[in-house]
Design a protein around this motif. Structure first.
Motif, PDB file in Angstrom:
ATOM      1  N   GLY A  29      20.147  31.794  30.851  1.00 28.88           N
ATOM      2  CA  GLY A  29      20.060  30.252  30.658  1.00 28.88           C
ATOM      3  C   GLY A  29      20.101  29.526  32.109  1.00 28.88           C
ATOM      4  N   GLY A  30      20.053  30.169  33.059  1.00 32.30           N
ATOM      5  CA  GLY A  30      19.925  29.669  34.405  1.00 32.30           C
ATOM      6  C   GLY A  30      21.326  29.430  34.997  1.00 32.30           C
ATOM      7  N   PHE A  31      22.377  29.708  34.324  1.00 29.42           N
ATOM      8  CA  PHE A  31      23.741  29.526  34.998  1.00 29.42           C
ATOM      9  C   PHE A  31      23.848  30.407  36.410  1.00 29.42           C
ATOM     10  CE2 PHE A  31      24.280  27.849  30.850  1.00 29.42           C
ATOM     11  CZ  PHE A  31      25.006  26.591  30.873  1.00 29.42           C
ATOM     12  N   ILE A  32      24.583  29.940  37.423  1.00 28.26           N
ATOM     13  CA  ILE A  32      24.817  30.754  38.502  1.00 28.26           C
ATOM     14  C   ILE A  32      26.161  31.449  38.336  1.00 28.26           C
ATOM     15  CG2 ILE A  32      25.417  30.718  40.893  1.00 28.26           C
ATOM     16  CD1 ILE A  32      23.320  28.285  40.957  1.00 28.26           C
ATOM     17  N   LEU A  33      26.117  32.669  38.287  1.00 27.47           N
ATOM     18  CA  LEU A  33      27.385  33.640  38.052  1.00 27.47           C
ATOM     19  C   LEU A  33      27.726  34.388  39.380  1.00 27.47           C
ATOM     20  CD1 LEU A  33      26.049  33.400  35.237  1.00 27.47           C
ATOM     21  CD2 LEU A  33      27.397  35.184  34.612  1.00 27.47           C
ATOM     22  N   GLY A  34      29.186  34.522  39.567  1.00 24.59           N
ATOM     23  CA  GLY A  34      29.652  35.370  40.648  1.00 24.59           C
ATOM     24  C   GLY A  34      30.808  35.841  40.392  1.00 24.59           C
ATOM     25  N   MET A  35      30.882  37.155  40.745  1.00 20.22           N
ATOM     26  CA  MET A  35      32.192  37.816  40.428  1.00 20.22           C
ATOM     27  C   MET A  35      32.908  38.466  41.675  1.00 20.22           C
ATOM     28  SD  MET A  35      33.001  41.006  37.527  1.00 20.22           S
ATOM     29  CE  MET A  35      31.573  40.771  36.667  1.00 20.22           C
ATOM     30  N   LYS A  36      34.168  38.617  41.788  1.00 22.82           N
ATOM     31  CA  LYS A  36      35.011  39.021  42.534  1.00 22.82           C
ATOM     32  C   LYS A  36      35.785  40.014  42.198  1.00 22.82           C
ATOM     33  CE  LYS A  36      35.030  35.189  45.776  1.00 22.82           C
ATOM     34  NZ  LYS A  36      34.424  35.666  46.923  1.00 22.82           N
ATOM     35  N   HIS A  37      36.300  41.192  42.891  1.00 22.08           N
ATOM     36  CA  HIS A  37      36.902  42.150  42.794  1.00 22.08           C
ATOM     37  C   HIS A  37      38.030  42.403  43.801  1.00 22.08           C
ATOM     38  CE1 HIS A  37      38.386  46.522  42.604  1.00 22.08           C
ATOM     39  NE2 HIS A  37      38.845  46.168  41.473  1.00 22.08           N
ATOM     40  N   HIS A  38      39.305  41.827  43.462  1.00 24.39           N
ATOM     41  CA  HIS A  38      40.175  41.775  44.772  1.00 24.39           C
ATOM     42  C   HIS A  38      39.632  41.127  45.912  1.00 24.39           C
ATOM     43  CE1 HIS A  38      43.003  44.464  42.720  1.00 24.39           C
ATOM     44  NE2 HIS A  38      42.099  45.223  42.640  1.00 24.39           N
ATOM     45  N   ASP A  39      39.188  39.713  45.667  1.00 25.44           N
ATOM     46  CA  ASP A  39      38.605  38.922  46.827  1.00 25.44           C
ATOM     47  C   ASP A  39      37.397  39.235  47.462  1.00 25.44           C
ATOM     48  OD1 ASP A  39      40.562  37.062  46.218  1.00 25.44           O
ATOM     49  OD2 ASP A  39      42.074  37.939  47.742  1.00 25.44           O
ATOM     50  N   ASP A  91      49.294  41.062  32.695  1.00 19.77           N
ATOM     51  CA  ASP A  91      49.389  40.054  33.736  1.00 19.77           C
ATOM     52  C   ASP A  91      48.622  40.487  34.894  1.00 19.77           C
ATOM     53  OD1 ASP A  91      50.663  38.609  32.103  1.00 19.77           O
ATOM     54  OD2 ASP A  91      52.685  39.341  32.903  1.00 19.77           O
ATOM     55  N   SER A  92      48.245  42.082  34.980  1.00 18.54           N
ATOM     56  CA  SER A  92      47.390  42.158  36.186  1.00 18.54           C
ATOM     57  C   SER A  92      46.019  41.994  36.229  1.00 18.54           C
ATOM     58  CB  SER A  92      47.685  43.658  36.385  1.00 18.54           C
ATOM     59  OG  SER A  92      46.966  44.222  37.487  1.00 18.54           O
ATOM     60  N   VAL A  93      45.546  41.202  36.998  1.00 17.79           N
ATOM     61  CA  VAL A  93      43.836  40.939  37.013  1.00 17.79           C
ATOM     62  C   VAL A  93      43.343  41.464  38.370  1.00 17.79           C
ATOM     63  CG1 VAL A  93      44.136  39.095  35.261  1.00 17.79           C
ATOM     64  CG2 VAL A  93      44.295  38.543  37.552  1.00 17.79           C
ATOM     65  N   ASP A  94      41.946  42.043  37.880  1.00 17.28           N
ATOM     66  CA  ASP A  94      41.491  42.571  39.197  1.00 17.28           C
ATOM     67  C   ASP A  94      40.112  41.982  39.558  1.00 17.28           C
ATOM     68  OD1 ASP A  94      43.596  44.584  39.713  1.00 17.28           O
ATOM     69  OD2 ASP A  94      42.417  45.915  38.307  1.00 17.28           O
ATOM     70  N   TYR A  95      39.687  41.642  38.395  1.00 20.36           N
ATOM     71  CA  TYR A  95      38.196  40.576  38.435  1.00 20.36           C
ATOM     72  C   TYR A  95      38.492  39.341  38.156  1.00 20.36           C
ATOM     73  CZ  TYR A  95      36.312  45.314  38.487  1.00 20.36           C
ATOM     74  OH  TYR A  95      35.983  46.720  38.991  1.00 20.36           O
ATOM     75  N   LEU A  96      37.280  38.677  38.818  1.00 22.18           N
ATOM     76  CA  LEU A  96      37.480  37.005  38.510  1.00 22.18           C
ATOM     77  C   LEU A  96      35.809  36.728  38.487  1.00 22.18           C
ATOM     78  CD1 LEU A  96      38.480  34.232  38.327  1.00 22.18           C
ATOM     79  CD2 LEU A  96      37.820  33.912  40.955  1.00 22.18           C
ATOM     80  N   LEU A  97      35.544  36.108  37.200  1.00 22.11           N
ATOM     81  CA  LEU A  97      34.048  35.601  37.227  1.00 22.11           C
ATOM     82  C   LEU A  97      33.976  34.213  37.087  1.00 22.11           C
ATOM     83  CD1 LEU A  97      31.066  36.500  36.432  1.00 22.11           C
ATOM     84  CD2 LEU A  97      31.955  36.244  34.054  1.00 22.11           C
TER      85      LEU A  97
END
Length: 165
Positions: A37-47, A63-69
């Motif tokens: 759909g043309g959205f810009i996505l970015g992912m981080k793993h521990h910054d 509660d532990s999260v390693d990834y951020l989309l």
């Protein structure tokens, strides 16, 4: 009540777009739909920046999260930290939703997720009680608004459909 007014009342709490009772396959479909759909996505793993490539091992049921989309939705940024395989959820800042155009962007974001997953997508204040959350706007798989949307949300969904044409 107007959707913009509801969001103004959020003050310091986040807003959330979510799909309950989801599956890993629906997560994948949502991400693929957003990309197509043309959205810009970015992912981080521990910054550290990493490719947007889902894997069931990324999901944390605690509660532990390693990834951020992050997903760029117009001038807004919506994020998820993959807390659960069964809940597609993206958090946003209500202060970034200030115009009818911003609402139309959110409605389009929700429509793409709904069409990709075949499920209803809701917008509410951030919650842990999804079954009892009051939705400001709900978009069904056909892209139509549903549920307690309010006049501002209904107007915005019409605007989002107009944008598609």
């Amino acid at each position: 009540m107007n959707l913009l007014h509801c969001l103004e009342m959020q003050e310091d709490s986040l807003i959330e777009v979510f799909v309950t009772s989801a599956s890993y396959e629906q997560w994948v479909a949502a991400i693929e739909g957003l990309t197509a759909g043309g959205f810009i996505l970015g992912m981080k793993h521990h910054d550290s920046d990493v490719p947007v490539d889902l894997d069931p091992e990324m999901f944390n049921e605690g509660d532990s999260v390693d990834y951020l989309l992050s997903v760029q939705v117009g001038r807004q940024s919506w994020t998820t930290q993959f807390y659960s395989l069964t809940l597609i959820d993206f958090q946003g800042d209500p202060r970034s939703v200030r115009t009818e155009r911003d609402i139309a962007d959110v409605a389009e974001f929700m429509r793409v997720i709904s069409e990709a997953t075949g499920r209803a997508v809701s917008l509410s204040s951030e919650t842990l009680d999804y079954a009892n959350a009051t939705a400001y706007m709900t978009v069904t798989a056909n892209g139509a608004p549903d549920g307690p949307t309010g006049p501002g949300a209904q107007r915005s969904a019409r605007q989002a459909r107009r944008i598609e044409r």
